[in-house]
Design a protein around this motif. Sequence first.
Motif, mmCIF file in Angstrom:
data_model
loop_
_atom_site.group_PDB
_atom_site.id
_atom_site.type_symbol
_atom_site.label_atom_id
_atom_site.label_comp_id
_atom_site.label_asym_id
_atom_site.label_seq_id
_atom_site.Cartn_x
_atom_site.Cartn_y
_atom_site.Cartn_z
ATOM 1 N N ARG A 68 -15.746 4.362 10.189
ATOM 2 C CA ARG A 68 -15.400 3.833 11.168
ATOM 3 C C ARG A 68 -13.985 2.583 10.273
ATOM 4 N NH1 ARG A 68 -16.809 4.725 16.490
ATOM 5 N NH2 ARG A 68 -17.078 2.236 16.757
ATOM 6 N N PHE A 69 -14.730 2.238 9.722
ATOM 7 C CA PHE A 69 -14.287 0.980 8.848
ATOM 8 C C PHE A 69 -12.628 0.961 8.786
ATOM 9 C CE2 PHE A 69 -15.090 3.527 4.933
ATOM 10 C CZ PHE A 69 -13.941 3.724 4.337
ATOM 11 N N LEU A 70 -12.483 1.908 8.716
ATOM 12 C CA LEU A 70 -10.632 2.212 8.685
ATOM 13 C C LEU A 70 -10.321 2.085 9.866
ATOM 14 C CD1 LEU A 70 -9.913 5.918 7.242
ATOM 15 C CD2 LEU A 70 -10.092 3.976 5.934
ATOM 16 N N LEU A 71 -10.731 1.474 11.050
ATOM 17 C CA LEU A 71 -10.180 0.758 12.767
ATOM 18 C C LEU A 71 -10.362 -0.263 12.547
ATOM 19 C CD1 LEU A 71 -12.013 3.690 14.996
ATOM 20 C CD2 LEU A 71 -9.646 3.796 14.409
ATOM 21 N N SER A 72 -10.644 -1.438 11.394
ATOM 22 C CA SER A 72 -10.828 -2.426 11.483
ATOM 23 C C SER A 72 -9.417 -2.729 10.939
ATOM 24 C CB SER A 72 -11.550 -3.298 10.492
ATOM 25 O OG SER A 72 -11.146 -2.910 8.830
ATOM 26 N N PHE A 106 5.713 5.778 -7.604
ATOM 27 C CA PHE A 106 5.298 4.950 -6.978
ATOM 28 C C PHE A 106 4.899 5.136 -5.407
ATOM 29 C CE2 PHE A 106 7.841 1.200 -10.011
ATOM 30 C CZ PHE A 106 6.414 1.531 -11.243
ATOM 31 N N SER A 107 5.688 6.350 -4.813
ATOM 32 C CA SER A 107 5.803 6.479 -4.363
ATOM 33 C C SER A 107 4.742 7.748 -3.521
ATOM 34 C CB SER A 107 7.613 7.036 -2.871
ATOM 35 O OG SER A 107 7.071 8.681 -4.173
ATOM 36 N N ALA A 108 4.076 8.107 -4.745
ATOM 37 C CA ALA A 108 3.233 9.064 -4.972
ATOM 38 C C ALA A 108 1.419 8.450 -5.694
ATOM 39 C CB ALA A 108 3.424 10.386 -5.876
ATOM 40 N N PHE A 109 1.419 7.396 -6.704
ATOM 41 C CA PHE A 109 1.092 6.482 -6.036
ATOM 42 C C PHE A 109 -0.268 5.419 -5.196
ATOM 43 C CE2 PHE A 109 2.130 6.202 -11.394
ATOM 44 C CZ PHE A 109 1.705 7.197 -11.713
ATOM 45 N N VAL A 110 1.065 5.748 -4.401
ATOM 46 C CA VAL A 110 0.470 4.576 -2.915
ATOM 47 C C VAL A 110 -0.486 6.059 -2.251
ATOM 48 C CG1 VAL A 110 1.432 3.588 -1.044
ATOM 49 C CG2 VAL A 110 2.385 3.421 -2.749
ATOM 50 N N PRO A 111 0.088 6.540 -1.815
ATOM 51 C CA PRO A 111 -1.234 7.187 -1.176
ATOM 52 C C PRO A 111 -2.766 7.623 -1.793
ATOM 53 C CG PRO A 111 0.485 8.977 -1.287
ATOM 54 C CD PRO A 111 1.174 7.398 -2.048
ATOM 55 N N VAL A 112 -2.366 8.367 -3.177
ATOM 56 C CA VAL A 112 -3.087 8.260 -4.228
ATOM 57 C C VAL A 112 -4.139 6.778 -4.060
ATOM 58 C CG1 VAL A 112 -4.078 8.918 -6.354
ATOM 59 C CG2 VAL A 112 -2.208 9.926 -5.900
ATOM 60 N N GLY A 113 -4.103 5.576 -4.134
ATOM 61 C CA GLY A 113 -4.305 4.397 -4.251
ATOM 62 C C GLY A 113 -4.640 4.225 -3.515
ATOM 63 N N TRP A 114 -4.134 4.162 -1.595
ATOM 64 C CA TRP A 114 -4.981 3.941 -0.443
ATOM 65 C C TRP A 114 -6.288 5.017 -0.648
ATOM 66 C CZ3 TRP A 114 -6.905 7.625 3.388
ATOM 67 C CH2 TRP A 114 -7.147 6.924 5.185
ATOM 68 N N ILE A 115 -6.176 6.520 -0.755
ATOM 69 C CA ILE A 115 -7.422 7.343 -0.692
ATOM 70 C C ILE A 115 -8.479 7.040 -1.892
ATOM 71 C CG2 ILE A 115 -8.569 9.333 -1.573
ATOM 72 C CD1 ILE A 115 -5.918 10.793 -0.626
ATOM 73 N N ILE A 116 -7.770 6.450 -2.924
ATOM 74 C CA ILE A 116 -9.743 5.650 -3.813
ATOM 75 C C ILE A 116 -10.017 4.593 -3.426
ATOM 76 C CG2 ILE A 116 -9.091 4.207 -6.213
ATOM 77 C CD1 ILE A 116 -7.113 5.964 -7.524
ATOM 78 N N VAL A 132 -10.046 3.940 -0.026
ATOM 79 C CA VAL A 132 -10.563 4.824 0.796
ATOM 80 C C VAL A 132 -12.751 4.804 0.486
ATOM 81 C CG1 VAL A 132 -10.937 6.643 2.587
ATOM 82 C CG2 VAL A 132 -9.209 5.323 2.355
ATOM 83 N N ARG A 133 -12.806 5.858 -0.619
ATOM 84 C CA ARG A 133 -13.158 5.937 -1.463
ATOM 85 C C ARG A 133 -14.264 4.963 -2.033
ATOM 86 N NH1 ARG A 133 -11.954 12.183 -4.428
ATOM 87 N NH2 ARG A 133 -11.520 13.019 -2.050
ATOM 88 N N ARG A 155 -18.093 3.790 -0.351
ATOM 89 C CA ARG A 155 -19.562 3.953 -0.995
ATOM 90 C C ARG A 155 -19.909 2.688 -1.110
ATOM 91 N NH1 ARG A 155 -15.844 6.084 -5.216
ATOM 92 N NH2 ARG A 155 -15.627 4.763 -6.175
ATOM 93 N N GLU A 156 -19.537 1.541 -0.948
ATOM 94 C CA GLU A 156 -20.190 0.597 -1.036
ATOM 95 C C GLU A 156 -20.661 0.537 -0.356
ATOM 96 O OE1 GLU A 156 -15.990 -2.335 -1.889
ATOM 97 O OE2 GLU A 156 -16.554 -2.416 -4.190
ATOM 98 N N ARG A 157 -20.139 0.554 1.044
ATOM 99 C CA ARG A 157 -20.650 0.329 2.739
ATOM 100 C C ARG A 157 -21.943 0.994 2.654
ATOM 101 N NH1 ARG A 157 -18.020 -1.501 7.392
ATOM 102 N NH2 ARG A 157 -15.779 -2.686 6.779
ATOM 103 N N ALA A 158 -22.041 2.216 2.027
ATOM 104 C CA ALA A 158 -23.352 3.417 1.932
ATOM 105 C C ALA A 158 -24.140 2.439 1.125
ATOM 106 C CB ALA A 158 -23.023 4.627 2.269
ATOM 107 N N ALA A 159 -23.889 1.872 -0.307
ATOM 108 C CA ALA A 159 -24.384 1.182 -1.105
ATOM 109 C C ALA A 159 -25.281 0.308 0.161
ATOM 110 C CB ALA A 159 -24.149 1.081 -1.641
ATOM 111 N N ALA A 160 -24.350 -0.207 0.400
ATOM 112 C CA ALA A 160 -25.573 -1.902 1.189
ATOM 113 C C ALA A 160 -26.076 -1.398 2.280
ATOM 114 C CB ALA A 160 -23.203 -2.775 2.077
#
Length: 262
Positions: A3-7, A225-235, A237-238, A242-247
């Motif tokens: 749900r944080f993706l809606l922030s 670079f165009s391929a790295f953008v979605p890969v970086g976005w997924i990294i 997000v994950r 993890r940080e929110r789950a740990a918190a």
Amino acid sequence: MYRFLLSRQWVITTVVALALVPVMIKLGFWQLHRHEQRVARNDQVARSLAADPVPVGELTAPGRAVPKKDVWRTVTAHGTYDRQGEVVVRMRTGNDGSQGYFVLTPLVQADGTAVLVNRGWVPAGGPQTTYPDVPPAPAGTVTVTGRLRADEQPGQGVKDTRGLPPRQVMLINSERQAAQLHRPVLGGYLELAEAPAGRQPQPVAAPDHSSIGPHMAYAVQWWLFSAFVPVGWIILVRRERRERAAAAAGETTAAAAAPAGA
């Protein structure tokens, strides 16, 4: 869980990422097209330089622009140099990068038409307000061989400055020189491939038609670079998940360990 993706922060991040991908892909294709143009230009120059010499009058005429396919063709001209109509072209570099002038001398043919001949480069050597030390053009009737070039136009990296000293120009342009010479001048100009014997201006080096430049490498970089953008976005997000789950787990543990009624 996501749900944080809606922030606001993540909506902005996602929109920027989505915008960057097509932009980078387009930039990659732009560099690819520049690479293709460079390769095509190299092929055209190589074909022109390898072609058999032809009389300059077969490829150009007074008031006629030199077709792109004929630029760099080896041509010959027969006539007499007009030393009085000679000018120098300012702000030109020699083969070693030194500043100086090109020497532009009309060659008058038997029919009265002239062809501009770039006899080569001479160093500046003195104040730019005076005519440089230019070796005289050969006397009598001569036959010259050189590369056919198109007229230079303002806006092609050469400034068209007014108020220059006598017999100095900024552009090699057949129409402008025709007005000064009061005779018809063939379109374009001839660039000597070799200097005649004796003290003469330094011949202009043949164009480089072997280097393809870095454009293909740049194209691949933009696509990576165009391929790295979605890969970086997924990294990201994950990592955020993890940080929110740990918190959240830490808060749950802290609540469970707190004394009752606290």
